[in-house]
Scaffold this motif. Structure first.
Motif, short mmCIF file in Angstrom:
data_model
loop_
_atom_site.label_atom_id
_atom_site.label_comp_id
_atom_site.label_asym_id
_atom_site.label_seq_id
_atom_site.Cartn_x
_atom_site.Cartn_y
_atom_site.Cartn_z
N ASN A 3 -2.36 19.08 -20.58
CA ASN A 3 -3.62 19.34 -19.88
C ASN A 3 -3.82 18.38 -18.71
OD1 ASN A 3 -4.33 21.48 -21.49
ND2 ASN A 3 -5.56 20.27 -22.91
N GLN A 4 -3.49 17.10 -18.92
CA GLN A 4 -3.62 16.13 -17.83
C GLN A 4 -2.71 16.49 -16.66
OE1 GLN A 4 -2.70 12.61 -20.08
NE2 GLN A 4 -4.86 12.08 -20.42
N ILE A 5 -1.50 16.90 -16.99
CA ILE A 5 -0.54 17.26 -15.94
C ILE A 5 -1.05 18.45 -15.14
CG2 ILE A 5 1.80 18.11 -15.52
CD1 ILE A 5 2.60 16.61 -18.13
N MET A 6 -1.50 19.50 -15.82
CA MET A 6 -1.95 20.71 -15.13
C MET A 6 -3.22 20.44 -14.32
SD MET A 6 0.47 22.60 -15.96
CE MET A 6 -0.11 24.03 -15.09
N ASP A 7 -4.14 19.62 -14.87
CA ASP A 7 -5.38 19.32 -14.14
C ASP A 7 -5.09 18.60 -12.83
OD1 ASP A 7 -6.86 20.48 -16.12
OD2 ASP A 7 -7.43 18.62 -17.11
N TRP A 8 -4.14 17.67 -12.85
CA TRP A 8 -3.82 16.92 -11.64
C TRP A 8 -3.08 17.78 -10.62
CZ3 TRP A 8 -5.06 12.44 -9.27
CH2 TRP A 8 -5.85 11.55 -9.98
N ILE A 9 -2.25 18.70 -11.08
CA ILE A 9 -1.61 19.64 -10.15
C ILE A 9 -2.68 20.45 -9.41
CG2 ILE A 9 -0.19 21.72 -9.99
CD1 ILE A 9 1.58 20.61 -12.17
N CYS A 10 -3.65 20.95 -10.16
CA CYS A 10 -4.73 21.73 -9.54
C CYS A 10 -5.55 20.88 -8.57
CB CYS A 10 -5.63 22.31 -10.63
SG CYS A 10 -4.81 23.51 -11.70
N LEU A 11 -5.86 19.63 -8.98
CA LEU A 11 -6.65 18.75 -8.12
C LEU A 11 -5.94 18.48 -6.79
CD1 LEU A 11 -7.97 16.14 -10.72
CD2 LEU A 11 -9.38 17.62 -9.28
N ILE A 49 -2.32 6.55 -13.99
CA ILE A 49 -3.28 7.34 -13.22
C ILE A 49 -3.68 8.60 -13.98
CG2 ILE A 49 -3.58 8.71 -11.11
CD1 ILE A 49 -3.68 5.80 -10.48
N LEU A 50 -2.69 9.28 -14.55
CA LEU A 50 -2.96 10.53 -15.28
C LEU A 50 -3.88 10.30 -16.48
CD1 LEU A 50 0.57 12.22 -15.26
CD2 LEU A 50 -1.30 12.51 -13.65
N HIS A 51 -3.80 9.12 -17.10
CA HIS A 51 -4.62 8.83 -18.28
C HIS A 51 -6.04 8.41 -17.91
CE1 HIS A 51 -1.72 9.34 -21.46
NE2 HIS A 51 -0.86 8.54 -20.88
N SER A 52 -6.30 8.11 -16.65
CA SER A 52 -7.61 7.59 -16.25
C SER A 52 -8.68 8.69 -16.31
CB SER A 52 -7.54 7.03 -14.83
OG SER A 52 -6.60 5.98 -14.75
N ALA A 53 -9.87 8.29 -16.73
CA ALA A 53 -11.00 9.22 -16.77
C ALA A 53 -11.58 9.38 -15.37
CB ALA A 53 -12.07 8.70 -17.72
N TYR A 54 -12.05 10.60 -15.04
CA TYR A 54 -12.56 10.86 -13.69
C TYR A 54 -13.52 12.05 -13.73
CZ TYR A 54 -9.19 14.69 -13.75
OH TYR A 54 -8.49 15.83 -14.09
N SER A 55 -14.27 12.15 -12.64
CA SER A 55 -15.10 13.34 -12.40
C SER A 55 -14.48 14.08 -11.22
CB SER A 55 -16.54 12.92 -12.08
OG SER A 55 -17.26 14.03 -11.57
N LEU A 115 5.50 15.46 -24.30
CA LEU A 115 6.50 14.57 -23.73
C LEU A 115 6.88 13.50 -24.74
CD1 LEU A 115 4.96 14.06 -20.18
CD2 LEU A 115 7.11 15.22 -20.69
N PRO A 116 8.11 12.98 -24.66
CA PRO A 116 8.48 11.87 -25.54
C PRO A 116 7.79 10.59 -25.09
CG PRO A 116 10.25 12.33 -23.98
CD PRO A 116 9.22 13.41 -23.79
N GLY A 117 7.81 9.58 -25.95
CA GLY A 117 7.19 8.31 -25.61
C GLY A 117 6.04 7.98 -26.54
N ILE A 118 5.56 6.75 -26.44
CA ILE A 118 4.49 6.28 -27.32
C ILE A 118 3.14 6.85 -26.89
CG2 ILE A 118 3.28 4.23 -28.15
CD1 ILE A 118 5.85 2.68 -27.86
N HIS A 119 2.86 6.84 -25.58
CA HIS A 119 1.56 7.31 -25.09
C HIS A 119 1.78 8.10 -23.80
CE1 HIS A 119 -2.70 7.48 -24.90
NE2 HIS A 119 -2.83 6.70 -23.85
N PRO A 120 2.46 9.24 -23.87
CA PRO A 120 2.78 9.99 -22.65
C PRO A 120 1.59 10.82 -22.18
CG PRO A 120 3.61 11.16 -24.54
CD PRO A 120 2.98 9.90 -25.07
N PRO A 121 1.62 11.30 -20.94
CA PRO A 121 0.58 12.21 -20.47
C PRO A 121 0.63 13.52 -21.26
CG PRO A 121 1.89 11.35 -18.64
CD PRO A 121 2.60 10.98 -19.89
N THR A 122 -0.52 14.15 -21.39
CA THR A 122 -0.59 15.43 -22.08
C THR A 122 -0.40 16.57 -21.08
OG1 THR A 122 -2.98 15.62 -21.78
CG2 THR A 122 -2.20 14.44 -23.74
#
Length: 712
Positions: free
Chosen positions: A637-645, A584-590, A628-635
């Motif tokens: 910026n993505q984490i902070m944007d979703w907290i605000c949303l 979900i965090l990686h998905s593009a959105y408006s 974050l560790p992992g091959i393709h973890p959330p960034t």
């Protein structure tokens, strides 16, 4: 149809192979370069296209190489083990193996495996497996015993399953054979007993393997001259239990039953195997290619100088020790068809070998009762069919598949789809795949019990689909609560609407943990989320704020977000749910279109998602790179944007929930500490501006000087 081309030797100089031949031939990081390890002291790097050696390395006199050298594809370095326990790592610039990196291990090594896309693995003779990096960090670490006493490893294979590494090794004890499958994404070791069928009195001489989405197909060439197949499930029903699998006859009498040496087997593609050995008791050794689908011998080449019974293949080249020289035989295998298997394709040509269509009695091996060798009516029927086919216009493969989708079973559709995807792609491939998905979804709506999940997953993984091309696909997945397919769609589709993203989010947050544990979820974006912070470590860190300032340095601001949110020191969701939420965090959105739909999420689920996002922030803050560790973890910026949303959409609801009080307080203290940091940085910025002005005034500096600047 298959063909063997003219052979050539890599070097006119005989290799120092012992009585058992070579230890191995392994791919280098260059496509046409290979590492050849003899059974003595030497490793040679060959370039096949130039037919010459590029480098040679040897261990000291008295030492002996005990497993084949391999290439670490992540670094381009070479790895070898001599005297069972001594590991050496070097590169092309090194000359003397005695002066390169050395690590002495605590247990005997059976084999080092290395393939593209993952780090090398070390398999010990007692069955334990270690990653190379973990082993080099502590070479003398204790190695556990996995296999039982008197059990000996006979053969191993390292491969990728669902983009994750897996290791298969075969052991033998008192004439009984066992298969161990180690999957590293789930860290599960499964054991299987290979039950003997009608070949009870024969001995297995060679193994090969192929892998599809559900099974590992293990083929073995036995001393009775027959090839047997064993299907091992990729996902075992009970990994803790020793399971039993039965071997079935695949090909009969491919080599002489009296052959004891010089016999080998290797899989070339899904329908062809290469066999090394004498076809008749009194004949010389031959290299032959068999079609396992139609059970015909496609081509054969006599090897007059004899072999060591070893066979390797890479790309379209077969490697073997012919006489005392390493020989390369290029080969070609066309897409399997009945006409090709019978040698009747018009474009088939003799390339220096002897195609010999050889019919097997299918009544014996498959139970079909066709009896090609002795049945004249069958021959007449075959001729009649060939005539009928020749006058019919050729139907495109995509139309044939669409016709199959309308009436056949899910399993048959899956098999036909796999064949279709193996065909070379055409310019309209994306449109064709879209039509196939539409056909499958149309039948799903017409027949509620029809759900070709595996076929749909294959089509999504072609990377040509989008939401706009097949909007009904995610709708069906939502109806079936198929979280694995929804995760894959979110990862692959660039245009998922905001309403569908929120629908997926609701499902990911509401599905039970027990259901998730039984589902195969891609875990690439999750790493070490289950690790909890120990109380002792938390006590040591209580004097340090999350932003890096101690309480004394923070001018009286002594809020500590980590300590205040003690409940977030461990991940609030299980790893599989975390992987779904990361999609979900990686998905593009408006933001404009997403906010109204976020208001429909329940307060409990919103709180849970906020707890997970805050946990991710704390994980980010554990290292200086804020990643974050992992091959393709959330960034971050993505984490902070979703907290605000989430707070913008649901704050008035969440603030009324008692369970969310500590979380909101932690977020408040976190924001307050960040404001304090920004304030301090602004003060420092003024000082740096003054220093910059001061430096600009000093134009007559010497080449070297020492300056002392005092800050007040």
């Amino acid at each position: 149809m298959a063909a063997l081309e003219e052979e050539f030797t890599l070097s006119a100089v005989s290799l120092g192979a012992g009585p058992d031949g070579l230890l191995g031939v392994e791919q280098s990081d260059k496509t046409d370069q290979f590492l050849v390890t003899d059974s003595g002291r030497t490793v040679i790097l060959y370039k096949v296209s130039d037919q010459k050696p590029l480098g040679s390395w040897s261990v000291k006199q008295g030492q002996i190489i005990t497993c084949p050298a391999v290439c670490n594809f992540q670094t381009g370095e070479y790895i070898v083990v001599h005297d069972n326990k001594v590991l050496r790592i070097w590169n092309n610039e090194d000359v003397n193996l005695d002066k390169v990196f050395k690590a002495t291990l605590s247990a005997d090594v059976y084999r080092i495996h290395s393939i593209q896309g993952t780090e090398p693995l070390v398999l010990f003779k007692e069955g334990a497996v270690r990653g190379l990096e973990a082993l080099l960090a502590e070479p003398q670490q204790k190695i556990e015993t996995v296999i039982s006493d008197e059990e000996v490893i006979k053969w191993t294979k390292f491969f990728m399953v669902f983009r994750h590494p897996a290791l298969l090794f075969i052991t033998e004890k008192c004439g009984n054979y066992f298969a161990y499958v180690q999957t590293f994404n789930s860290n599960v070791l499964s054991k299987y007993t290979l039950l003997l069928g009608q070949e009870e009195n024969s001995v297995i001489q060679s193994f090969t393997v192929s892998v599809d989405r559900k099974f590992i197909s293990l083929m073995s060439l036995n001393s009775d001259g027959c090839i047997y197949e064993t299907l091992i499930p990729i996902r075992p029903n009970d990994p803790e239990k020793n399971q039993r699998v039965v071997r079935s006859l695949l090909l009969k009498a491919v080599v002489s039953g009296n052959a004891r040496n010089g016999v080998a087997l290797t899989m070339l593609d899904r329908d062809h195997v290469a066999v090394l050995g004498p076809p008749l008791p009194a004949s010389k050794e031959c290299l032959s290619i068999w079609n396992t689908k139609f059970q015909t011998l496609q081509t054969s080449k006599e090897l007059s100088q004899g072999t060591s019974g070893q066979l390797w293949y890479y790309g379209e080249n077969l490697f073997m020790l012919h006489g005392k020289f390493l020989t390369v035989i290029p080969y070609k295998c066309e897409v399997s068809s009945l006409a090709g298997a019978l040698g009747k394709l018009k474009h088939s040509q003799d390339l220096g070998s002897h195609p010999m269509p050889h019919f097997v009695n299918w009544e014996t091996s498959q139970g079909y009762g066709l009896g090609f060798q002795d049945s004249e009516p069958s021959k007449r029927v075959l001729r009649r069919r060939k005539i009928e086919v020749s006058v019919q216009p050729e139907v495109p493969a995509s139309e044939q598949l669409l016709s199959t989708i309308k009436k056949d079973s899910e399993k048959h559709i899956e098999v036909e789809l796999r064949k279709f995807l193996a065909i070379k792609q055409t310019p309209d491939f994306q449109t064709v795949i879209g039509n196939i998905v539409t056909g499958l979804l149309g039948r799903c709506k017409a027949e509620p019990s029809f759900y070709p999940r595996n076929s749909l997953m294959q089509l999504i993984q072609t990377h040509v689909l989008s939401y706009s091309l097949c909007p009904g696909l995610m709708e069906v997945a939502v109806e079936k609560t198929d979280v694995q397919m929804l995760q894959l769609c979110l990862q692959q589709f660039p245009d998922v609407p905001e309403s569908v993203i929120c629908t997926c989010l609701k499902i990911f947050l509401s599905i039970g943990d027990d259901s998730l544990q039984e589902t195969d979820i891609s875990m690439e974006s999750v790493s070490d989320y289950s690790d909890t912070t120990q109380d002792e470590e938390m006590e040591k860190q209580t004097a340090v704020l999350q932003n890096g300032l101690s309480a004394e340095e923070d001018n009286g601001h002594q809020e500590k977000p980590q300590a205040a949110a003690g409940e977030t020191t461990s991940c609030p969701v299980i790893p599989k749910r975390a992987a779904l939420l990361n999609a979900i965090l990686h998905s593009a959105y408006s933001e404009t279109f997403l906010l109204p739909h976020l208001k429909d999420i329940s307060a409990q689920h919103t709180t849970l998602f906020l707890q997970y996002l805050y946990f991710l922030y704390l994980k980010c803050s554990e290292n200086a790179t804020m990643t974050l560790p992992g091959i393709h973890p959330p960034t971050l910026n993505q984490i902070m944007d979703w907290i605000c949303l989430l707070l913008d959409a649901n704050f008035t609801v969440v603030v009324m929930i008692p369970e969310a009080k500590r979380l909101l307080l932690s977020l408040y203290k976190f924001v307050k500490s960040q404001i304090c940091i920004c304030s301090e940085l602004n003060k420092i910025e003024v000082s740096f501006r003054e220093l910059q002005k001061l430096n600009q005034e000093k134009n007559n500096r010497e080449l070297y000087s020492i300056e002392v600047l005092e800050l007040f």
